[in-house]
Design an enzyme around this catalytic site. Structure first.
Site, PDB file in Angstrom:
ATOM      1  N   PRO A   2      39.856  62.905  52.878  1.00  0.00           N
ATOM      2  CA  PRO A   2      40.261  63.492  54.157  1.00  0.00           C
ATOM      3  C   PRO A   2      41.038  64.789  53.929  1.00  0.00           C
ATOM      4  O   PRO A   2      41.974  64.829  53.132  1.00  0.00           O
ATOM      5  CB  PRO A   2      41.141  62.401  54.776  1.00  0.00           C
ATOM      6  N   GLU A   3      40.625  65.839  54.615  1.00  0.00           N
ATOM      7  CA  GLU A   3      41.280  67.133  54.507  1.00  0.00           C
ATOM      8  C   GLU A   3      42.104  67.368  55.770  1.00  0.00           C
ATOM      9  O   GLU A   3      42.280  66.460  56.587  1.00  0.00           O
ATOM     10  CB  GLU A   3      40.231  68.227  54.279  1.00  0.00           C
ATOM     11  N   LYS A  59      47.688  67.331  53.609  1.00  0.00           N
ATOM     12  CA  LYS A  59      46.851  66.138  53.735  1.00  0.00           C
ATOM     13  C   LYS A  59      47.685  64.867  53.859  1.00  0.00           C
ATOM     14  O   LYS A  59      47.150  63.760  53.776  1.00  0.00           O
ATOM     15  CB  LYS A  59      45.927  66.022  52.523  1.00  0.00           C
ATOM     16  N   HIS A  93      38.839  45.381  51.589  1.00  0.00           N
ATOM     17  CA  HIS A  93      39.702  46.405  50.994  1.00  0.00           C
ATOM     18  C   HIS A  93      40.890  46.767  51.883  1.00  0.00           C
ATOM     19  O   HIS A  93      41.416  47.882  51.794  1.00  0.00           O
ATOM     20  CB  HIS A  93      38.899  47.666  50.653  1.00  0.00           C
ATOM     21  N   ARG A 112      38.743  52.527  47.088  1.00  0.00           N
ATOM     22  CA  ARG A 112      39.002  52.892  45.695  1.00  0.00           C
ATOM     23  C   ARG A 112      40.466  52.745  45.289  1.00  0.00           C
ATOM     24  O   ARG A 112      40.817  52.946  44.130  1.00  0.00           O
ATOM     25  CB  ARG A 112      38.515  54.321  45.431  1.00  0.00           C
ATOM     26  N   ARG A 155      45.801  87.191  41.440  1.00  0.00           N
ATOM     27  CA  ARG A 155      45.208  85.938  40.957  1.00  0.00           C
ATOM     28  C   ARG A 155      43.757  86.173  40.556  1.00  0.00           C
ATOM     29  O   ARG A 155      42.940  86.600  41.357  1.00  0.00           O
ATOM     30  CB  ARG A 155      45.309  84.853  42.028  1.00  0.00           C
ATOM     31  N   ARG A 264      34.280  71.136  40.606  1.00  0.00           N
ATOM     32  CA  ARG A 264      33.917  70.777  41.974  1.00  0.00           C
ATOM     33  C   ARG A 264      32.592  71.427  42.347  1.00  0.00           C
ATOM     34  O   ARG A 264      32.334  72.584  42.034  1.00  0.00           O
ATOM     35  CB  ARG A 264      34.994  71.247  42.968  1.00  0.00           C
TER      36      ARG A 264
END
Length: 274
Positions: A2-3, A59, A93, A112, A155, A264
């Site tokens: 979830p973002e 988050k 779960h 998880r 950066r 990613r």
């Protein structure tokens, strides 16, 4: 995982259900998800407290309580927080159940078991691991193009990796980073410092639009995510590049590509994003 839009949606769906509710008792079925304090103390300190409101930081979900404590929830990869009326059977779960006065409950479910729950003194919340190092909120009005430019300056890492760094900008994950870079027409592999002023302004606008669209669509449900009422979001129906490798770019028709950046998967259009 979830973002920002998913956690914001969970906050908004849970707030009317939980505000002013009294926690009658807490049952912990898997102690490993309780980060602090120990599970027995966690349950004891929560019992009898009133939920006064909810907030989001990056988050993380913050559940404000009567007295001196705040419950902090990090859902990680597959965590869910679901409000349940009555004595419905526990879903597989289910690791923590917050039973509320009058019968309903708030349930923490995590396939998880990567999610973590913290009970911290309100004065110490901002010092918790993860929270203490969070960057600015991308939907904060103060986070303008100048603020973004200051973060990118000097950066050399790819812009996608910079957007994912929670110490620099809070709440953005893999899905929304891909989508906002596509919306801005910027190649995710470019060094962050290479963006000019016009591109930074374009990216800042794309960040806001993409995140607000995700919230308006109640989040992206690709695998595990549901909101606080157990409903899936619909933003997956509006994704432009994420998970669409090989399909035509919705803007120019070029097949979309996928590369690995920092471990990613990264989805983009090799023609539109420069």
């Amino acid at each position: 995982m979830p973002e920002l839009p998913e956690v914001e949606t969970i906050k908004r769906t849970l707030t009317p259900c939980l505000r002013e509710q009294k926690i009658a008792r807490v049952e912990v079925y898997h102690p490993g998800v309780i980060a602090a304090p120990d599970p027995e103390t966690f349950s004891r300190l929560l019992a009898g407290r009133i939920i006064t409101g909810l907030d989001r930081r990056g988050k993380y979900l913050l559940v404000h309580l009567s007295g001196e404590y705040c419950l902090v929830v990090h859902l990680r990869m597959t965590g869910r927080l679901v409000f349940t009326e009555g004595a419905a059977p526990l879903a597989p779960h289910t690791h923590v159940v917050f039973s509320l006065a009058g019968g309903p409950s708030l349930r923490f479910v995590d396939t998880r078991r990567f999610g973590r729950l913290y009970l911290a003194a309100k004065a110490e919340v901002e010092t918790l691991p993860g929270l203490r190092d969070l960057g600015p909120e991308p939907l904060d009005p103060a986070f303008d193009a100048l603020a973004l430019a200051a973060i990118l300056a000097g950066r050399r890492r790819p812009i996608k990796q910079v957007l994912l760094d929670q110490r620099l900008v809070a709440g953005i994950g893999n899905i929304y980073a891909d989508e906002m870079l596509f919306a801005a027409g910027i190649d995710p592999r470019r060094p962050a410092a290479s963006l000019n002023h016009e591109e930074v302004a374009r990216l800042r606008g794309a960040m806001q639009r993409v995140l607000e669209q995700g919230i308006a669509n109640r989040g992206t449900s690709i695998r595990d995510y549901v909101d606080g009422s157990g409903r899936q979001g619909s933003n997956q129906e509006h994704l432009q590049v994420y998970g669409r490798t090989g399909r035509p770019c919705p803007r120019c028709g070029q097949p979309l590509e996928r590369v690995r950046l920092g471990g990613r998967s990264t989805h983009f259009c090799p023609r539109c994003q420069v």
